[in-house]
Every structure is written in structure tokens, then in C-alpha cells.
Design a protein around this motif. Sequence first.
Motif, PDB file in Angstrom:
ATOM      1  N   LEU A  82      13.290  -6.627 -19.555  1.00  0.00           N
ATOM      2  CA  LEU A  82      13.190  -7.303 -18.319  1.00  0.00           C
ATOM      3  C   LEU A  82      13.441  -6.253 -16.641  1.00  0.00           C
ATOM      4  N   ASP A  83      14.579  -6.003 -17.549  1.00  0.00           N
ATOM      5  CA  ASP A  83      15.243  -5.532 -16.227  1.00  0.00           C
ATOM      6  C   ASP A  83      14.209  -4.461 -15.874  1.00  0.00           C
ATOM      7  N   SER A  84      13.698  -3.145 -16.115  1.00  0.00           N
ATOM      8  CA  SER A  84      12.918  -1.529 -16.393  1.00  0.00           C
ATOM      9  C   SER A  84      11.712  -2.964 -15.437  1.00  0.00           C
ATOM     10  N   LEU A  85      11.313  -3.628 -15.899  1.00  0.00           N
ATOM     11  CA  LEU A  85      10.083  -4.357 -15.207  1.00  0.00           C
ATOM     12  C   LEU A  85      10.250  -5.039 -14.244  1.00  0.00           C
ATOM     13  N   GLY A  86      10.850  -5.482 -13.898  1.00  0.00           N
ATOM     14  CA  GLY A  86      11.433  -5.821 -12.529  1.00  0.00           C
ATOM     15  C   GLY A  86      11.452  -4.698 -11.463  1.00  0.00           C
ATOM     16  N   HIS A  87      11.837  -4.056 -11.838  1.00  0.00           N
ATOM     17  CA  HIS A  87      11.910  -2.180 -10.709  1.00  0.00           C
ATOM     18  C   HIS A  87      10.888  -1.747 -10.783  1.00  0.00           C
ATOM     19  N   ALA A  88       9.989  -2.198 -12.121  1.00  0.00           N
ATOM     20  CA  ALA A  88       8.573  -0.905 -11.972  1.00  0.00           C
ATOM     21  C   ALA A  88       8.123  -2.125 -10.774  1.00  0.00           C
ATOM     22  N   TYR A  89       8.309  -3.501 -10.937  1.00  0.00           N
ATOM     23  CA  TYR A  89       6.887  -4.724 -10.311  1.00  0.00           C
ATOM     24  C   TYR A  89       7.885  -4.411  -8.704  1.00  0.00           C
ATOM     25  N   MET A  90       8.862  -3.877  -8.411  1.00  0.00           N
ATOM     26  CA  MET A  90       9.381  -3.892  -6.632  1.00  0.00           C
ATOM     27  C   MET A  90       9.229  -2.499  -6.231  1.00  0.00           C
ATOM     28  N   GLN A  91       9.112  -1.311  -7.174  1.00  0.00           N
ATOM     29  CA  GLN A  91       8.612   0.438  -6.780  1.00  0.00           C
ATOM     30  C   GLN A  91       7.174  -0.416  -6.406  1.00  0.00           C
ATOM     31  N   TYR A  92       6.447  -1.046  -7.203  1.00  0.00           N
ATOM     32  CA  TYR A  92       4.773  -0.955  -7.324  1.00  0.00           C
ATOM     33  C   TYR A  92       4.140  -1.651  -5.823  1.00  0.00           C
ATOM     34  N   ASP A  93       5.056  -3.116  -5.747  1.00  0.00           N
ATOM     35  CA  ASP A  93       5.223  -3.910  -4.043  1.00  0.00           C
ATOM     36  C   ASP A  93       5.498  -2.885  -3.056  1.00  0.00           C
ATOM     37  N   ARG A  94       6.177  -2.229  -3.231  1.00  0.00           N
ATOM     38  CA  ARG A  94       6.961  -0.843  -1.859  1.00  0.00           C
ATOM     39  C   ARG A  94       5.750   0.026  -2.120  1.00  0.00           C
ATOM     40  N   LEU A  95       5.787   0.513  -2.518  1.00  0.00           N
ATOM     41  CA  LEU A  95       3.893   1.364  -2.473  1.00  0.00           C
ATOM     42  C   LEU A  95       3.095   0.923  -2.174  1.00  0.00           C
ATOM     43  N   MET A  96       2.681  -0.723  -2.269  1.00  0.00           N
ATOM     44  CA  MET A  96       1.256  -0.717  -1.616  1.00  0.00           C
ATOM     45  C   MET A  96       1.706  -1.738   0.076  1.00  0.00           C
ATOM     46  N   ALA A  97       2.980  -2.074  -0.075  1.00  0.00           N
ATOM     47  CA  ALA A  97       2.629  -2.112   0.735  1.00  0.00           C
ATOM     48  C   ALA A  97       3.130  -0.453   2.064  1.00  0.00           C
ATOM     49  N   HIS A  98       3.185  -0.224   1.961  1.00  0.00           N
ATOM     50  CA  HIS A  98       3.005   1.390   2.561  1.00  0.00           C
ATOM     51  C   HIS A  98       1.600   1.852   2.530  1.00  0.00           C
ATOM     52  N   TRP A  99       1.203   1.718   1.818  1.00  0.00           N
ATOM     53  CA  TRP A  99      -0.597   1.863   1.347  1.00  0.00           C
ATOM     54  C   TRP A  99      -0.872   1.583   2.152  1.00  0.00           C
ATOM     55  N   GLU A 100      -0.703   0.256   2.370  1.00  0.00           N
ATOM     56  CA  GLU A 100      -1.586  -0.998   3.430  1.00  0.00           C
ATOM     57  C   GLU A 100      -0.786  -0.518   5.513  1.00  0.00           C
ATOM     58  N   LYS A 101      -0.301  -0.370   5.293  1.00  0.00           N
ATOM     59  CA  LYS A 101      -0.061   0.280   7.038  1.00  0.00           C
ATOM     60  C   LYS A 101      -0.355   1.791   7.225  1.00  0.00           C
ATOM     61  N   VAL A 102      -0.415   2.481   6.396  1.00  0.00           N
ATOM     62  CA  VAL A 102      -0.520   4.253   6.433  1.00  0.00           C
ATOM     63  C   VAL A 102      -2.777   4.065   6.474  1.00  0.00           C
ATOM     64  N   LEU A 103      -2.655   3.904   4.872  1.00  0.00           N
ATOM     65  CA  LEU A 103      -4.872   4.350   4.637  1.00  0.00           C
ATOM     66  C   LEU A 103      -5.587   3.901   5.497  1.00  0.00           C
ATOM     67  N   PRO A 104      -6.879   4.803   6.139  1.00  0.00           N
ATOM     68  CA  PRO A 104      -8.204   4.581   6.722  1.00  0.00           C
ATOM     69  C   PRO A 104      -8.690   3.426   6.118  1.00  0.00           C
ATOM     70  N   ASN A 105      -8.386   2.715   5.386  1.00  0.00           N
ATOM     71  CA  ASN A 105      -9.365   2.452   4.129  1.00  0.00           C
ATOM     72  C   ASN A 105      -9.036   0.623   4.384  1.00  0.00           C
ATOM     73  N   PRO A 106     -10.233   0.833   4.691  1.00  0.00           N
ATOM     74  CA  PRO A 106     -10.319  -1.578   4.324  1.00  0.00           C
ATOM     75  C   PRO A 106      -9.758  -1.591   2.817  1.00  0.00           C
ATOM     76  N   ILE A 107      -8.902  -2.919   3.305  1.00  0.00           N
ATOM     77  CA  ILE A 107      -7.450  -3.362   2.243  1.00  0.00           C
ATOM     78  C   ILE A 107      -8.003  -4.948   2.125  1.00  0.00           C
ATOM     79  N   LEU A 108      -8.449  -5.224   0.788  1.00  0.00           N
ATOM     80  CA  LEU A 108      -8.057  -6.645   0.560  1.00  0.00           C
ATOM     81  C   LEU A 108      -7.846  -7.166  -0.037  1.00  0.00           C
TER      82      LEU A 108
END
Length: 569
Positions: free
Chosen positions: A451-477
Motif C-alpha cells: 500500500l505504501d508503494s501504491l500510494g507513492h505511485a499514485y502521487m507521482q501520477y497525479d503530479r505528472l498529469m498536473a504538469h501536462w495540463e500546464k504545458v501541453l498544447p493539446n486540449p485535455i478533458l
Amino acid sequence: MAPGFANLPIAQAGLPKASICLNNAIIRSTAAGAHILANKLNKVATLGHAMALAKAGRTADAGQMYEQLLAQKPQNIVVLSAVISFHNRYSMRFRRALPMLQLLLKLRPKAASSHALAAETMCNCARLASASQHAQTALALAPDDPDVLFIAAHVAMAQREYDTALGHLTHALEIRPGHRQSMLQSARALVATGELATAQSLCRDLLQANPDDMNVIGLYIHATRIKSDDPIFVYLRDVILPATEKIGGMHLSNVVKQLAKASNDFGDYDGAFNLFARAKAVLPMQYDAKHYANFVSTQCTNISRADYFARGSQSDAPVLIVGMPRSGSTLLEQVLASHGQIGSAGESPSLNVIVQDTKARSHNGEDLVRAIKQIPDGAAQKMAARYLAETAQTGALRTLDKSLHNFELLGFFAVLFPRARIIHMRRDPLDTCVSCYMQNLSAWHKYTQDLDSLGHAYMQYDRLMAHWEKVLPNPILQVNYEDVVRDIETQGRRAVDFLGLDWDPACLEYQTSKNRVQTLSAGQVREPLYTSSMRRWQRYDAHLAPLKAQLKPLYPDGFDAPASRSGRV
């Protein structure tokens, strides 16, 4: 892709995932006559010993023995075929088979068995176009060989061509009625097409002849909502479990996972959670949290909006659906794919394979950043054209690609298709993670080890998606699973509008459409929607302290309140 979020091979239990590997206990031989040739070479005992080690789960020992045989007879057809089959069905190190495969095809270019092995290997390496070509060649050379037909069906299933697959399997069974692997693959295809009752019946028939076959039991349990008095479950618990406890290893882990899934079905939630924990302890995997965090950090630090300029294709046909596993993406995919102008490529490996072909190493942030910044326009155009050719659906204006873990590759995808749309599917983090933990996911999902690894991986996913929403030219829904469950029509209309299309009432008939589902959600997506699918984590709350510690930043108002995205690390 390396630890964490890859689209990966079928689990040892024989789950019908849209994967690209053959279950190691299903096909015993693709090369017709291999054992006869082996006898002539006086290699039966050695090859047999290596195979026995592989079947017992001792893949490292088996691999060493196969390598010794290969060193002794580097151009021996039987040895080459055996080693290729070993990597396809036991070691799962598919690319290791490629050099041997090239040699085998050179030595026996007109043998159906060579092309059948090539089709299997290319399919496992996600080279589906090449796999299809070799399958067709094998069929042309041996149209009535059940083993060749089986491989052709396997390739067809990887391409979501289930009717074609069933046609090959039916032919194989006409020629050899007892061709067990074709019967099991037929059951898999039936699950993928939603014919669960027929698949269950076929599994019961197979178990009459061999009640200990875990491939069949795994498929049956996957396709069935198990009751505590189900005879197959009782036999698994009372007979097979005690026997495999003496063996241990992957066999025991597999059995315990099936018991865990069944226990969850009939409401023994604590028992199910403890069984999954036991299965993971029996066959532990190591998730490298530091490495994965560095992979995410490297992209977040080095990729900006300035890296996206006039490169790639202007096509807006591709639509990526990304997110974590168990986020409700299959439901949304089926709703959208029921639209008359939307097709689905399923969990396409194409983007991942294209990235691999740039020589970018799996989960290596530096390699990805270099590729994103340095791909010239000409190369980006060619890669985009290749992706379109591999995923395009006939007559569709938009094509869905539901390989969820493409969220790791969105920076690269945006170079190829800066105008393409991206749908980000989210579900409550606790529900998502608990569901991931309590699924028989493949060994590549190492982050589900604890569960510790699972939570860590989730937080990294959340962080990366936040970054993509800021920098990518693509429309994201962003689409929230909970909103879909509460009001599927509103969310369906919202997503269709985002894709630039008019609403199609057929989207609400997704449960009866001809769209095929070949994921862990194959049965669930055809069930009625219930709000009880939300906040299921509460059933297991007594076990979740390590997970809650990792996810706490996402619940600033406490775990009884809805999660936010304000706690990104």
C-alpha cells in the motif's frame, strides 16, 4: 514499460486481458514435429528437463539450461524453437527471442512453424502489424494446422478482431476436437465479447476433464461473480490450495489471488484483503520509488510549453484516454465507442512501441526529454503517420486509445499530435488504489506490491498529469468516474462535445453494442451502474493506514470528504 505502469502480458491465471503474450501453460508446442526432431538429436532429456523447470516456475534455472543448449547448437532448429517458446511463454523476456527468431526464419523461411513463432513473438513485443503478416504467412503454409490457427487467433485477439479469432478457433476444433488450448482461447474470446454465460459453461466443460487447470479456473473466476458454495471455488480452496502450499512460488500466489477475488465477490472483504496481501508476500516484487519519482521529476523540470512548436501531424483523429488503472475508463470508452463516428483501438501498444524505437529506455526521464526536444519535424511526421496507420478504425472520425499508462508519454505524444484530444479519467484516489491492490494485475505493476508503494505511485501520477495540463498544447478533458455513475448521459454528452461531434443516442446503449471489451472490467462494464461502486475503500478501512499516509495531501478536509488535487508533491 518498466516498473509501474506498463500495458502488460496475461497474468499466470490466464486472465483475458488485451495483452500480448500467450499463457505459459496453454500452448505446449507451436513448432510441429519438434519433439520428433529432438529425439533424432538425442536432446529430449535435456530439453524436457529445461521445460520441466520452466513449468515449475524455476525460470532462471530453465533459462540457463536453454542458453547452454543454444551455445552447443546455435543453429539447431529444435533448440532455437524451444528457446524462443521459452521466452514467449515463461521468462516473458520477449525481446530476447528476437535474434533467435531472425536466425530461425533464415534457416526455415518456408516453415509454417517458423512464422507461427514469429507471429507469437512479434505479438508479445507489441509489433502487431508484423505479427499479423507472419500469422497470415503461417496460415497460407499450413491452413489446417491447429497450432497455427491458435496463434493466428491469438494475434487477432490482440487486434480486437474477435470474430476472426473465433473463426480460427472453430476451424482448429473442427480439425482437432480435443485441442484444449483452442477451447480455452475460445472462452477468452467469449468473455471479451460479453458472452459470459457461454464462457463459464465452456470453462466448466474443460474442468470436467482436468479440474486442476489453473488457466481455466482463473478465467472462470474472472468471468463469474463467485458465490461461497460454487463447486469450483470450493475445490480451489479445499484441494488445490493445500497442494500448491507445498510448492509455493508463483503457483501458490496465483491460487491465492483467485481465492481472494472470489472471496471479495461474496462479501468476505477482510478475508479477500488478507488473501491478496498473502499472495503478494508469497511472490514479492520490488517497486523502485526513487527511480520512478526521478522519472516524473525529470519531465516536470525539463519540459515546458516552449518545447512544442510546429512539428508533427495536424490530425485530430487520435483521442487518448489516460489515467490510473481501475479508474472507470472502460465504461467511458464503451459509451464513446458506441457513437457512430468514434472507433476504439483498445489498449493500443503503438505509442509505447514508437517511443521504444527512438531508443528511449523504459521509465528513463532523460531519454524521453531528449526525444521530445530533439525529434525533427520529418521524423515526427513519420511517427505520427505510423501511429495513425496502426490505430485507425474504418469510418471513424475519432479513434480512442485507452492505454491508460500513456499518461507517462503525453509529452512525446504532443510532439506527434499537438491538436489531438486527451481525456483524463479520474476516480477517488482511495477507491482507485484499493481496486488496483485487489486485482490480479501483471507483474509489471510492481507498485501494487504494498500500500505504501501504491500510494507513492499514485502521487507521482497525479503530479505528472498536473504538469501536462500546464504545458501541453493539446486540449485535455478531465472526466470523473463518480460523475459518470451519477449521470452517465450528461458526462457522455460532455465528452462527445469535447471530441467535436454531435450527440449520438447509441452512446447510452453501450451495454448492448457490438463493442468488444478485453480488460479486467469486461464483466463489470456490462452490469447496471450502481452508486455502491463509490467509496468502496471503506470496506477495507482497517487495512489502509499506509495508503492513507501517502494520499493524505489529496484529502485536506479528511478522508470522509471528497479528494482534491491540491496536495501535489
